[in-house]
Scaffold this motif. Structure first.
Motif, mmCIF file in Angstrom:
data_model
loop_
_atom_site.group_PDB
_atom_site.id
_atom_site.type_symbol
_atom_site.label_atom_id
_atom_site.label_comp_id
_atom_site.label_asym_id
_atom_site.label_seq_id
_atom_site.Cartn_x
_atom_site.Cartn_y
_atom_site.Cartn_z
ATOM 1 N N ALA A 17 41.587 36.148 31.068
ATOM 2 C CA ALA A 17 41.537 35.652 32.444
ATOM 3 C C ALA A 17 40.108 35.531 32.955
ATOM 4 O O ALA A 17 39.886 35.011 34.049
ATOM 5 N N PHE A 18 39.135 36.003 32.172
ATOM 6 C CA PHE A 18 37.732 35.961 32.583
ATOM 7 C C PHE A 18 36.964 34.793 31.985
ATOM 8 O O PHE A 18 35.969 34.344 32.559
ATOM 9 N N SER A 19 37.363 34.309 30.819
ATOM 10 C CA SER A 19 36.626 33.233 30.166
ATOM 11 C C SER A 19 37.512 32.578 29.127
ATOM 12 O O SER A 19 38.513 33.150 28.691
ATOM 13 N N ASP A 20 37.115 31.364 28.719
ATOM 14 C CA ASP A 20 37.847 30.743 27.620
ATOM 15 C C ASP A 20 37.364 31.326 26.293
ATOM 16 O O ASP A 20 36.520 32.228 26.261
ATOM 17 N N SER A 21 37.882 30.816 25.198
ATOM 18 C CA SER A 21 37.605 31.426 23.897
ATOM 19 C C SER A 21 36.159 31.302 23.461
ATOM 20 O O SER A 21 35.713 32.028 22.571
ATOM 21 N N PHE A 22 35.415 30.388 24.080
ATOM 22 C CA PHE A 22 33.995 30.237 23.762
ATOM 23 C C PHE A 22 33.101 31.036 24.713
ATOM 24 O O PHE A 22 31.881 30.996 24.596
ATOM 25 N N GLY A 23 33.714 31.706 25.683
ATOM 26 C CA GLY A 23 32.929 32.502 26.612
ATOM 27 C C GLY A 23 32.460 31.748 27.833
ATOM 28 O O GLY A 23 31.663 32.277 28.619
ATOM 29 N N ASN A 24 32.927 30.521 28.041
ATOM 30 C CA ASN A 24 32.613 29.807 29.284
ATOM 31 C C ASN A 24 33.282 30.547 30.435
ATOM 32 O O ASN A 24 34.500 30.658 30.481
ATOM 33 N N MET A 25 32.478 31.070 31.365
ATOM 34 C CA MET A 25 32.983 32.065 32.313
ATOM 35 C C MET A 25 33.091 31.593 33.752
ATOM 36 O O MET A 25 33.573 32.323 34.597
ATOM 37 N N THR A 26 32.633 30.401 34.082
ATOM 38 C CA THR A 26 32.676 29.981 35.473
ATOM 39 C C THR A 26 34.075 29.518 35.857
ATOM 40 O O THR A 26 34.866 29.083 35.015
ATOM 41 N N GLU A 27 34.369 29.582 37.153
ATOM 42 C CA GLU A 27 35.656 29.100 37.650
ATOM 43 C C GLU A 27 35.831 27.643 37.250
ATOM 44 O O GLU A 27 34.930 26.827 37.413
ATOM 45 N N GLY A 28 36.987 27.324 36.706
ATOM 46 C CA GLY A 28 37.241 25.974 36.241
ATOM 47 C C GLY A 28 37.074 25.834 34.742
ATOM 48 O O GLY A 28 37.796 25.068 34.111
ATOM 49 N N ALA A 29 36.133 26.556 34.149
ATOM 50 C CA ALA A 29 35.932 26.469 32.699
ATOM 51 C C ALA A 29 37.147 27.050 31.990
ATOM 52 O O ALA A 29 37.592 28.155 32.297
ATOM 53 N N GLY A 30 37.680 26.288 31.044
ATOM 54 C CA GLY A 30 38.889 26.727 30.365
ATOM 55 C C GLY A 30 40.139 26.518 31.198
ATOM 56 O O GLY A 30 41.241 26.779 30.751
ATOM 57 N N GLY A 31 39.950 26.048 32.428
ATOM 58 C CA GLY A 31 41.097 25.775 33.276
ATOM 59 C C GLY A 31 41.609 26.993 34.009
ATOM 60 O O GLY A 31 42.811 27.188 34.138
ATOM 61 N N VAL A 32 40.702 27.828 34.507
ATOM 62 C CA VAL A 32 41.112 28.986 35.312
ATOM 63 C C VAL A 32 40.848 28.671 36.783
ATOM 64 O O VAL A 32 39.867 28.004 37.125
ATOM 65 N N ASP A 33 41.739 29.129 37.661
ATOM 66 C CA ASP A 33 41.617 28.745 39.069
ATOM 67 C C ASP A 33 40.917 29.788 39.939
ATOM 68 O O ASP A 33 40.840 29.629 41.153
ATOM 69 N N LEU A 34 40.385 30.850 39.315
ATOM 70 C CA LEU A 34 39.670 31.874 40.070
ATOM 71 C C LEU A 34 38.622 32.510 39.171
ATOM 72 O O LEU A 34 38.908 32.821 38.009
ATOM 73 N N ASP A 35 37.419 32.707 39.701
ATOM 74 C CA ASP A 35 36.386 33.469 38.993
ATOM 75 C C ASP A 35 36.720 34.940 39.205
ATOM 76 O O ASP A 35 36.342 35.550 40.206
ATOM 77 N N LEU A 36 37.472 35.495 38.261
ATOM 78 C CA LEU A 36 38.026 36.836 38.440
ATOM 79 C C LEU A 36 36.947 37.902 38.493
ATOM 80 O O LEU A 36 37.043 38.851 39.286
ATOM 81 N N ALA A 37 35.906 37.772 37.687
ATOM 82 C CA ALA A 37 34.824 38.765 37.711
ATOM 83 C C ALA A 37 34.182 38.814 39.081
ATOM 84 O O ALA A 37 33.972 39.900 39.649
ATOM 85 N N SER A 38 33.861 37.657 39.644
ATOM 86 C CA SER A 38 33.242 37.624 40.972
ATOM 87 C C SER A 38 34.187 38.159 42.038
ATOM 88 O O SER A 38 33.759 38.866 42.960
ATOM 89 N N PHE A 39 35.466 37.835 41.903
ATOM 90 C CA PHE A 39 36.474 38.322 42.854
ATOM 91 C C PHE A 39 36.514 39.848 42.861
ATOM 92 O O PHE A 39 36.530 40.485 43.928
ATOM 93 N N LEU A 40 36.519 40.450 41.678
ATOM 94 C CA LEU A 40 36.587 41.915 41.591
ATOM 95 C C LEU A 40 35.276 42.564 42.027
ATOM 96 O O LEU A 40 35.284 43.592 42.719
ATOM 97 N N HIS A 41 34.150 41.982 41.634
ATOM 98 C CA HIS A 41 32.867 42.534 42.056
ATOM 99 C C HIS A 41 32.716 42.485 43.575
ATOM 100 O O HIS A 41 32.172 43.420 44.191
#
Length: 244
Positions: free
Chosen positions: A139-163
């Motif tokens: 839920a934090f990044s796609d398989s290549f480690g792309n971590m920004t919201e939207g990368a890999g098709g995630v709708d929330l930057d979970l790390a930033s949300f928790l921090h």
């Protein structure tokens, strides 16, 4: 853990969806429904500052579906393809991707969270794996480690949300222990959280104990602690006052 160490825990419940659960999920994980009572007990605990659920939410043309590859020998669970890092604009970076049955397609019954899970206690739901070009177990990044919201098709930057909520510790449970639970826990640790996987509250695609032993080795190598429901770490978040 030092008694004066800050402790603001979050719970992440990974992919408790119909397609991952017996008896008729298209990618049913053996024993997937058995862990619901413990997860609901964790969800009911007032000790968690934040409770997160996740969903695989794939488009029908997702790269991980064996049905989307024309080679006659592409079989779910057995076959692999070479996947390129198109999301990160680094197509020279590749990895081997296991192919799966079609599962958790957006808007289908299979993608819905199972009825038994008490979602009324969940604060935020994260949908992931929405980019057809790349796998996204974490839920934090796609398989290549792309971590920004939207990368890999995630709708929330979970790390930033928790921090932003000053979370210090993350507990990870759900399905499947050897894929999305494992990678979500590794992502949490990489993002700087003290991270636990509760062994009793996960089940694996591969039920072989030797396979789970290898998952635990990888988790521990990446600073994730695997704990049991009766461990001090879990008792701490299930005690009404947060104390042993």
């Amino acid at each position: 853990m030092p008694p004066d160490m800050p402790f603001k825990p979050a719970l992440i419940v990974v992919d408790m969806q119909n397609d991952f659960c017996p008896p008729d999920g298209s990618l049913a994980v053996p024993g997937g429904r058995e862990i619901v009572p413990l997860i609901n007990e964790l969800l009911a605990s007032p000790m968690f500052e934040v409770k997160v659920s996740t969903q695989d939410w794939h488009p029908s043309d997702h790269i991980s579906f064996a049905a989307n590859h024309t080679a006659p020998n592409n079989k779910p669970f057995e076959s692999f393809i070479e996947m390129k890092n198109l999301v990160g604009n680094r197509p020279e970076q590749t990895m081997m991707q296991r192919l799966w049955p079609v599962h958790c397609v957006q808007g289908t019954r299979g993608a819905e969270i199972i009825d038994e899970l008490d979602v009324s206690k969940v604060d935020v739901n994260v949908r992931k794996g929405m980019d057809a070009r790349v796998e996204m177990y974490s839920a934090f990044s796609d398989s290549f480690g792309n971590m920004t919201e939207g990368a890999g098709g995630v709708d929330l930057d979970l790390a930033s949300f928790l921090h932003a909520r000053h979370i210090t510790h993350v507990y990870v449970v759900g399905l499947a222990g050897d894929y999305c639970v494992k990678d979500t826990a590794r992502g949490a640790a990489k993002a700087g959280f003290a991270t636990y996987v509760i062994e009793d509250a996960q089940r694996c695609v591969d039920p072989d104990p030797a396979a789970w032993a290898e998952v635990k080795r990888v988790l521990q190598q990446d600073s994730v602690e695997v704990v049991h429901a009766q461990s001090n770490e879990v008792r701490r978040v299930l005690q009404p006052c947060g104390q042993l």
